[in-house]
Design a protein around this motif. Structure first.
Motif, PDB file in Angstrom:
ATOM      1  N   THR A  74     -45.848 -50.409  55.261  1.00  0.00           N
ATOM      2  CA  THR A  74     -44.502 -50.034  54.809  1.00  0.00           C
ATOM      3  C   THR A  74     -44.479 -49.756  53.321  1.00  0.00           C
ATOM      4  O   THR A  74     -43.843 -48.799  52.865  1.00  0.00           O
ATOM      5  CB  THR A  74     -43.500 -51.140  55.159  1.00  0.00           C
ATOM      6  N   VAL A  87     -42.400 -50.672  62.107  1.00  0.00           N
ATOM      7  CA  VAL A  87     -41.307 -51.529  62.572  1.00  0.00           C
ATOM      8  C   VAL A  87     -39.992 -50.818  62.299  1.00  0.00           C
ATOM      9  O   VAL A  87     -39.914 -49.936  61.438  1.00  0.00           O
ATOM     10  CB  VAL A  87     -41.323 -52.901  61.868  1.00  0.00           C
ATOM     11  N   ASP A  88     -38.963 -51.191  63.029  1.00  0.00           N
ATOM     12  CA  ASP A  88     -37.642 -50.581  62.875  1.00  0.00           C
ATOM     13  C   ASP A  88     -37.030 -51.036  61.551  1.00  0.00           C
ATOM     14  O   ASP A  88     -36.754 -52.221  61.357  1.00  0.00           O
ATOM     15  CB  ASP A  88     -36.747 -50.983  64.046  1.00  0.00           C
ATOM     16  N   THR A  89     -36.817 -50.115  60.641  1.00  0.00           N
ATOM     17  CA  THR A  89     -36.359 -50.462  59.287  1.00  0.00           C
ATOM     18  C   THR A  89     -35.061 -51.253  59.276  1.00  0.00           C
ATOM     19  O   THR A  89     -34.996 -52.336  58.669  1.00  0.00           O
ATOM     20  CB  THR A  89     -36.211 -49.189  58.434  1.00  0.00           C
ATOM     21  N   GLU A  91     -33.571 -52.978  61.646  1.00  0.00           N
ATOM     22  CA  GLU A  91     -33.603 -54.190  62.464  1.00  0.00           C
ATOM     23  C   GLU A  91     -34.583 -55.227  61.934  1.00  0.00           C
ATOM     24  O   GLU A  91     -34.343 -56.427  62.049  1.00  0.00           O
ATOM     25  CB  GLU A  91     -33.973 -53.815  63.910  1.00  0.00           C
ATOM     26  N   TYR A  92     -35.681 -54.777  61.346  1.00  0.00           N
ATOM     27  CA  TYR A  92     -36.736 -55.712  60.947  1.00  0.00           C
ATOM     28  C   TYR A  92     -36.543 -56.228  59.524  1.00  0.00           C
ATOM     29  O   TYR A  92     -36.706 -57.415  59.265  1.00  0.00           O
ATOM     30  CB  TYR A  92     -38.099 -55.021  61.061  1.00  0.00           C
ATOM     31  N   TYR A 204     -30.952 -46.141  60.181  1.00  0.00           N
ATOM     32  CA  TYR A 204     -30.586 -46.023  61.592  1.00  0.00           C
ATOM     33  C   TYR A 204     -31.874 -45.967  62.402  1.00  0.00           C
ATOM     34  O   TYR A 204     -32.840 -45.301  62.017  1.00  0.00           O
ATOM     35  CB  TYR A 204     -29.746 -44.774  61.834  1.00  0.00           C
ATOM     36  N   SER A 205     -31.874 -46.655  63.521  1.00  0.00           N
ATOM     37  CA  SER A 205     -33.094 -46.764  64.320  1.00  0.00           C
ATOM     38  C   SER A 205     -33.578 -45.411  64.831  1.00  0.00           C
ATOM     39  O   SER A 205     -34.783 -45.223  65.036  1.00  0.00           O
ATOM     40  CB  SER A 205     -32.857 -47.722  65.502  1.00  0.00           C
ATOM     41  N   ASP A 206     -32.662 -44.490  65.072  1.00  0.00           N
ATOM     42  CA  ASP A 206     -33.042 -43.149  65.551  1.00  0.00           C
ATOM     43  C   ASP A 206     -32.992 -42.120  64.432  1.00  0.00           C
ATOM     44  O   ASP A 206     -32.756 -40.943  64.683  1.00  0.00           O
ATOM     45  CB  ASP A 206     -32.129 -42.717  66.699  1.00  0.00           C
ATOM     46  N   SER A 207     -33.224 -42.576  63.197  1.00  0.00           N
ATOM     47  CA  SER A 207     -33.147 -41.714  62.022  1.00  0.00           C
ATOM     48  C   SER A 207     -31.746 -41.108  61.938  1.00  0.00           C
ATOM     49  O   SER A 207     -30.769 -41.864  61.906  1.00  0.00           O
ATOM     50  CB  SER A 207     -34.239 -40.632  62.067  1.00  0.00           C
TER      51      SER A 207
END
Length: 473
Positions: A74, A87-89, A91-92, A204-207
């Protein structure tokens, strides 16, 4: 003499002494360190510092601390303004972790622009650089004061552009999507910095797939990506052009090549995405024609090189992925936040091919003849980039079960510091993640340092061997 005057003179003498000592320190440093070494060392230091900060328990939502590989991946992606994630930015990482990522993006983007601009100007003046931020004080050289003004200009333009974009995005998220003022301002700032520096990190998880039909989000982000990818020398010429009469301004060859080639590649990408994905139900097949135009424009800009996506690349056709590979490999303008081999390199090789087809001994572009050293430099950069991407692709094909299309897309995205992915980044083994880390790091600093080193280390040959022409083709 009054006390105030004596104090002022002491301050002046102290300032001169500090500048003198700093200059002597830079001179002593340049005796053992060369620009490529300093560049790699500086960015490696920032990456390691970012890794240490992201490994802290406070950097994650769970409070357990990220593993070394996750933190290193990262941090490298942020400093190299790439955008690939394992990893999901949102959320993680915690708010502290996101702030660290944001700071690393800003440092990486500003550092690359400042370094590349100084090296570009030094090469243009045919100077011998002893280090990236300091040149000799002889006549016609780039002095330390000039470098200071350049960096000041880069920082000023960057902060103004990011502030304007943050205001537009923040107001949109606040007034239209109902986010609280504080949250909207944070979202606007994060995505503004990420967009202008061509990083592609999103909260956002889906960009930005959820905003595929929103021009108030997609268009400002796309404009910021293009602006950041043009490079400071082009900004400077655009600013000078705006202050003079058009018929009296003479554009440099670099600016003309960058602007024209960027426009051509954007048009090619736009048409390609529109034609190849028009009927794809998994991407833009279900959108209205107007929304399809917006989605195609946004995705044509992102390979310039920012990792935002408003359409899922994992669902795109193979032909679209191949076109995107080419666009990502070319990248954006020199001395900017974009990666790749750069549009100038791509355009120069195209002119070289055209000249050879015509049988011309020299290469002419826009009323100018290219210097003898430009063609070998461009050829070396492209061939080394191809070799690096092919080697990494072969290595990942050996240790992973993914297809050639997916792996080639991933390696090209990493080398071009784009950040787009078909979704396999988080599923790579540890060895694969290290390969991507290496690609991101080399892809970020490699073309700049290689091109400048080739230009600045030209030396005449003392003798020539007998000439012989092998068969070509």
């Amino acid at each position: 003499m009054t006390t105030r005057r004596r104090t002022r003179e002491r301050v002046v003498r102290l300032g001169r002494s500090m500048r003198y000592r700093a200059d002597r320190f830079l001179q002593s440093l340049s005796t053992w360190a060369k620009p490529p070494q300093l560049t790699a060392g500086a960015f490696a230091t920032v990456v390691l510092l970012g890794t240490a900060l992201l490994a802290l328990p406070a950097a994650t939502e769970t409070g357990e601390g990220a593993g070394f590989v996750t933190a290193l991946f990262t941090a490298t992606s942020a400093v190299c303004v790439t955008g690939l994630i394992v990893v999901d930015t949102p959320e993680y990482w915690s708010t502290f972790g996101e702030a660290v990522i944001l700071a690393l993006i800003q440092i990486g983007g500003l550092g690359i622009m400042a370094l590349a601009t100084v090296l570009t100007m030094a090469v243009g003046r045919r100077l011998g650089l002893r280090m990236a931020v300091r040149t000799s004080s002889e006549a016609k050289s780039l002095t330390l004061g000039d470098v200071r003004e350049l960096v000041k200009g880069i920082v000023t333009v960057t902060l103004i552009a990011e502030a304007l974009l943050a205001a537009v995005l923040g107001l949109r998220w606040w007034l239209y999507y109902g986010e609280s003022p504080g949250r909207a301002a944070y979202l606007g700032l994060f995505h503004a910095v990420s967009a202008f520096n061509n990083a592609g990190f999103a909260l956002y998880s889906d960009s930005l797939e959820g905003f595929v039909t929103d021009p108030w989000i997609c268009v400002p982000v796309a404009v910021a990506v293009v602006a950041g990818g043009l490079g400071f020398p082009v900004w400077l010429e655009l600013w000078r052009f705006s202050r003079r009469r058009r018929e009296r301004y003479h554009w440099s060859l670099h600016a003309r090549i960058t602007l024209v080639t960027t426009a051509v590649l954007l048009a090619v990408g736009f048409v390609s995405f529109l034609v190849l994905e028009w009927r794809n139900p998994a991407t833009m097949g279900g959108l209205d024609p107007r929304d399809k135009l917006l989605a195609a424009f946004f995705q044509a800009v992102m390979p310039r090189t920012a990792g935002f996506n408003s359409l899922p690349f994992g669902e795109m056709n193979t032909q679209t992925l191949l076109v995107t590979d080419i666009l990502m490999f070319v990248g954006g303008g020199s001395a900017g936040t974009a990666g790749g081999i750069k549009v100038t390199t791509f355009a120069l090789l195209a002119f070289v091919i055209l000249a050879n087809v015509r049988g011309e001994p020299t290469v002419h572009v826009a009323g100018r003849r290219l210097s003898d050293g430009v063609v070998p430099q461009a050829t070396t950069v492209v061939l080394m980039a191809i070799g690096l991407v092919v080697t990494a692709t072969l290595a990942l094909m050996t240790i992973t079960p993914f297809s050639l299309d997916e792996i080639l897309f991933e390696t090209t995205s990493a080398f071009g510091t784009v950040g787009l992915s078909t979704g396999i980044t988080g599923e790579l083994p540890v060895a694969g993640e290290f390969i991507i880390v290496f690609l991101m790091f080399v892809g970020r600093i490699g073309p700049i340092t290689l091109a400048s080193a080739l230009a600045l280390r030209r030396r005449p040959r003392r003798y020539e061997l007998p000439e012989e022409r092998p068969i070509v083709g």
